[in-house]
Write a protein that holds these residues in place. Structure first.
Motif, PDB file in Angstrom:
ATOM      1  N   THR A   2       1.258  -1.561  -0.160  1.00 32.77           N
ATOM      2  CA  THR A   2       0.013  -0.053   0.087  1.00 32.77           C
ATOM      3  C   THR A   2       0.488   0.879   0.269  1.00 32.77           C
ATOM      4  O   THR A   2       0.330   2.480  -0.169  1.00 32.77           O
ATOM      5  N   ASN A   3       2.027   0.928  -0.210  1.00 34.54           N
ATOM      6  CA  ASN A   3       3.383   2.280   0.169  1.00 34.54           C
ATOM      7  C   ASN A   3       3.464   2.756  -1.929  1.00 34.54           C
ATOM      8  O   ASN A   3       4.269   2.693  -1.956  1.00 34.54           O
ATOM      9  N   HIS A   4       2.549   3.225  -2.019  1.00 32.23           N
ATOM     10  CA  HIS A   4       1.995   3.772  -3.432  1.00 32.23           C
ATOM     11  C   HIS A   4       3.760   5.107  -3.542  1.00 32.23           C
ATOM     12  O   HIS A   4       3.753   5.349  -4.662  1.00 32.23           O
ATOM     13  N   GLY A   5       3.577   6.038  -2.888  1.00 33.52           N
ATOM     14  CA  GLY A   5       4.410   6.896  -2.921  1.00 33.52           C
ATOM     15  C   GLY A   5       5.656   6.396  -3.114  1.00 33.52           C
ATOM     16  O   GLY A   5       6.163   7.031  -3.858  1.00 33.52           O
ATOM     17  N   ALA A   6       5.999   4.954  -1.937  1.00 26.84           N
ATOM     18  CA  ALA A   6       7.128   4.563  -2.362  1.00 26.84           C
ATOM     19  C   ALA A   6       7.624   3.634  -3.820  1.00 26.84           C
ATOM     20  O   ALA A   6       8.229   4.225  -4.571  1.00 26.84           O
ATOM     21  N   HIS A   7       6.563   3.145  -4.422  1.00 29.07           N
ATOM     22  CA  HIS A   7       6.793   2.233  -5.886  1.00 29.07           C
ATOM     23  C   HIS A   7       7.035   3.493  -6.464  1.00 29.07           C
ATOM     24  O   HIS A   7       7.653   2.929  -7.549  1.00 29.07           O
ATOM     25  N   ARG A   8       5.946   4.392  -6.710  1.00 32.35           N
ATOM     26  CA  ARG A   8       6.459   5.384  -7.634  1.00 32.35           C
ATOM     27  C   ARG A   8       7.952   5.771  -7.276  1.00 32.35           C
ATOM     28  O   ARG A   8       8.599   6.627  -8.517  1.00 32.35           O
ATOM     29  N   PHE A   9       8.741   6.134  -6.387  1.00 29.06           N
ATOM     30  CA  PHE A   9       9.645   6.592  -6.324  1.00 29.06           C
ATOM     31  C   PHE A   9      10.328   5.379  -6.554  1.00 29.06           C
ATOM     32  O   PHE A   9      11.892   6.119  -7.387  1.00 29.06           O
ATOM     33  N   TYR A  10      10.385   4.086  -7.054  1.00 30.28           N
ATOM     34  CA  TYR A  10      11.303   2.995  -6.782  1.00 30.28           C
ATOM     35  C   TYR A  10      11.032   3.192  -8.967  1.00 30.28           C
ATOM     36  O   TYR A  10      12.218   2.931  -9.318  1.00 30.28           O
ATOM     37  N   HIS A  11       9.851   3.124  -8.919  1.00 31.61           N
ATOM     38  CA  HIS A  11       9.675   3.062 -10.933  1.00 31.61           C
ATOM     39  C   HIS A  11      10.090   3.812 -11.210  1.00 31.61           C
ATOM     40  O   HIS A  11      10.881   3.877 -12.443  1.00 31.61           O
ATOM     41  N   ALA A  12      10.625   5.351 -10.403  1.00 30.03           N
ATOM     42  CA  ALA A  12      11.000   6.989 -11.917  1.00 30.03           C
ATOM     43  C   ALA A  12      12.248   6.008 -11.182  1.00 30.03           C
ATOM     44  O   ALA A  12      13.396   6.689 -12.162  1.00 30.03           O
ATOM     45  N   ARG A  13      13.207   5.102 -10.274  1.00 30.83           N
ATOM     46  CA  ARG A  13      14.764   4.744 -10.435  1.00 30.83           C
ATOM     47  C   ARG A  13      14.779   3.605 -11.047  1.00 30.83           C
ATOM     48  O   ARG A  13      15.530   2.624 -11.344  1.00 30.83           O
ATOM     49  N   ARG A  14      13.855   3.205 -12.146  1.00 30.98           N
ATOM     50  CA  ARG A  14      14.145   2.018 -13.242  1.00 30.98           C
ATOM     51  C   ARG A  14      14.255   0.871 -12.847  1.00 30.98           C
ATOM     52  O   ARG A  14      14.877  -0.170 -12.462  1.00 30.98           O
ATOM     53  N   MET A  15      13.983   1.262 -11.227  1.00 27.39           N
ATOM     54  CA  MET A  15      13.229  -0.472 -10.895  1.00 27.39           C
ATOM     55  C   MET A  15      11.917  -1.007 -11.075  1.00 27.39           C
ATOM     56  O   MET A  15      11.242  -0.949 -10.982  1.00 27.39           O
ATOM     57  N   SER A  16      12.086  -3.020 -11.202  1.00 21.14           N
ATOM     58  CA  SER A  16      11.052  -3.306 -11.405  1.00 21.14           C
ATOM     59  C   SER A  16      10.424  -3.962 -10.347  1.00 21.14           C
ATOM     60  O   SER A  16      11.362  -4.805  -9.484  1.00 21.14           O
ATOM     61  N   ILE A  17       8.895  -4.552 -10.330  1.00 25.71           N
ATOM     62  CA  ILE A  17       8.784  -5.358  -9.776  1.00 25.71           C
ATOM     63  C   ILE A  17       8.731  -6.664 -10.173  1.00 25.71           C
ATOM     64  O   ILE A  17       8.119  -7.666 -11.367  1.00 25.71           O
ATOM     65  N   ALA A  18      10.259  -7.781  -9.219  1.00 24.87           N
ATOM     66  CA  ALA A  18      10.883  -8.460  -9.924  1.00 24.87           C
ATOM     67  C   ALA A  18      10.298  -9.675  -8.928  1.00 24.87           C
ATOM     68  O   ALA A  18      10.162 -11.117  -9.262  1.00 24.87           O
ATOM     69  N   ALA A  19       9.371  -9.987  -8.249  1.00 26.85           N
ATOM     70  CA  ALA A  19       8.817 -11.123  -7.335  1.00 26.85           C
ATOM     71  C   ALA A  19       8.275 -10.737  -6.443  1.00 26.85           C
ATOM     72  O   ALA A  19       7.621  -9.280  -6.018  1.00 26.85           O
ATOM     73  N   LEU A  20       7.060 -11.446  -5.828  1.00 28.29           N
ATOM     74  CA  LEU A  20       6.259 -11.420  -4.451  1.00 28.29           C
ATOM     75  C   LEU A  20       7.078 -11.708  -3.116  1.00 28.29           C
ATOM     76  O   LEU A  20       7.579 -12.835  -3.443  1.00 28.29           O
ATOM     77  N   HIS A  21       7.426 -11.134  -2.100  1.00 31.33           N
ATOM     78  CA  HIS A  21       7.940 -11.561  -1.416  1.00 31.33           C
ATOM     79  C   HIS A  21       6.146 -11.938  -0.146  1.00 31.33           C
ATOM     80  O   HIS A  21       5.554 -11.210   0.320  1.00 31.33           O
ATOM     81  N   PHE A  22       6.276 -12.880   0.264  1.00 27.54           N
ATOM     82  CA  PHE A  22       5.313 -14.130   1.506  1.00 27.54           C
ATOM     83  C   PHE A  22       6.102 -14.152   2.534  1.00 27.54           C
ATOM     84  O   PHE A  22       6.704 -13.785   2.593  1.00 27.54           O
ATOM     85  N   ALA A  23       4.918 -13.877   3.345  1.00 28.68           N
ATOM     86  CA  ALA A  23       4.684 -13.461   4.857  1.00 28.68           C
ATOM     87  C   ALA A  23       3.762 -14.721   5.484  1.00 28.68           C
ATOM     88  O   ALA A  23       2.558 -14.698   5.205  1.00 28.68           O
ATOM     89  N   ARG A  24       4.363 -14.535   6.396  1.00 33.04           N
ATOM     90  CA  ARG A  24       3.072 -15.912   7.223  1.00 33.04           C
ATOM     91  C   ARG A  24       4.109 -15.911   8.852  1.00 33.04           C
ATOM     92  O   ARG A  24       4.961 -15.540   9.280  1.00 33.04           O
ATOM     93  N   GLU A  25       3.009 -14.972   9.899  1.00 36.53           N
ATOM     94  CA  GLU A  25       3.377 -14.431  11.084  1.00 36.53           C
ATOM     95  C   GLU A  25       3.263 -15.799  11.929  1.00 36.53           C
ATOM     96  O   GLU A  25       2.517 -17.054  11.745  1.00 36.53           O
ATOM     97  N   LEU A  26       5.129 -16.046  12.929  1.00 37.94           N
ATOM     98  CA  LEU A  26       4.398 -17.014  13.740  1.00 37.94           C
ATOM     99  C   LEU A  26       3.989 -16.321  15.061  1.00 37.94           C
ATOM    100  O   LEU A  26       4.134 -16.134  15.505  1.00 37.94           O
ATOM    101  N   ALA A  27       3.383 -17.284  15.710  1.00 38.26           N
ATOM    102  CA  ALA A  27       2.768 -17.201  16.792  1.00 38.26           C
ATOM    103  C   ALA A  27       3.807 -17.547  17.981  1.00 38.26           C
ATOM    104  O   ALA A  27       4.837 -17.955  17.783  1.00 38.26           O
ATOM    105  N   ALA A  28       3.833 -16.417  19.493  1.00 34.23           N
ATOM    106  CA  ALA A  28       4.477 -16.738  20.165  1.00 34.23           C
ATOM    107  C   ALA A  28       4.397 -17.540  21.131  1.00 34.23           C
ATOM    108  O   ALA A  28       3.083 -18.109  21.349  1.00 34.23           O
ATOM    109  N   GLU A  29       5.178 -18.621  21.183  1.00 35.90           N
ATOM    110  CA  GLU A  29       4.903 -19.755  22.093  1.00 35.90           C
ATOM    111  C   GLU A  29       5.254 -19.296  23.588  1.00 35.90           C
ATOM    112  O   GLU A  29       5.993 -18.652  24.686  1.00 35.90           O
TER     113      GLU A  29
END
Length: 146
Positions: free
Chosen positions: A119-146
């Motif tokens: 949801t950080n669209h301002g950052a996305h515009r900044f990175y695209h302006a520097r010719r960076m591309s979306i090259a992957a999706l980053h998956f995450a899963r929170e782990l419950a504290a034990e």
């Protein structure tokens, strides 16, 4: 704006005030104590804090980064890149990215990589302006504290 770009070492007296304050604008749930713990552990894993100071010696931007050897090649990974809210769009982030690109080249990296919240669209515009591309999706899963 004139900027001085420097690496801030772990024993720097103002590290928590300068760097921690900016990192916490990006990560509001991170406490001052949490930043200190994170910074100490991450430094041992190769994390470098590169800061931009203005002509009044105020820290106005920081890039937290490290060089990693991966199966995709050697890369400079940017953990965090943040500019002080009052100077956004004044060239601080661009200057830090230029510095990171030069460091990546000197370190023999094949690319710069980073993650950015969906949801950080301002950052996305900044990175695209520097010719960076979306090259992957980053998956995450929170782990419950034990």
């Amino acid at each position: 704006m004139e900027l001085v770009i420097v690496d801030v070492p772990p024993d720097h007296a103002g590290r928590a005030a300068d760097i921690g304050k900016l990192i916490r604008t990006l990560r509001p749930a991170l406490t001052a104590e949490g930043f200190a713990q994170f910074a100490a552990e991450a430094h041992g894993q190769g994390l470098v804090f590169t800061a931009a100071y203005d002509e009044d010696s105020r820290c106005v931007g920081v890039a937290a980064h490290r060089v990693l050897a991966t199966s995709r090649g050697r890369l400079l990974f940017v953990d965090d890149l943040v500019t002080a809210p009052e100077v956004r769009s004044a060239g601080v982030g661009a200057r830090l990215m230029e510095e990171l690109e030069e460091r990546a080249r000197r370190a023999g990296c094949v690319r710069i990589e980073l993650d950015s919240g969906v949801t950080n669209h301002g950052a996305h515009r900044f990175y695209h302006a520097r010719r960076m591309s979306i090259a992957a999706l980053h998956f995450a899963r929170e782990l419950a504290a034990e």
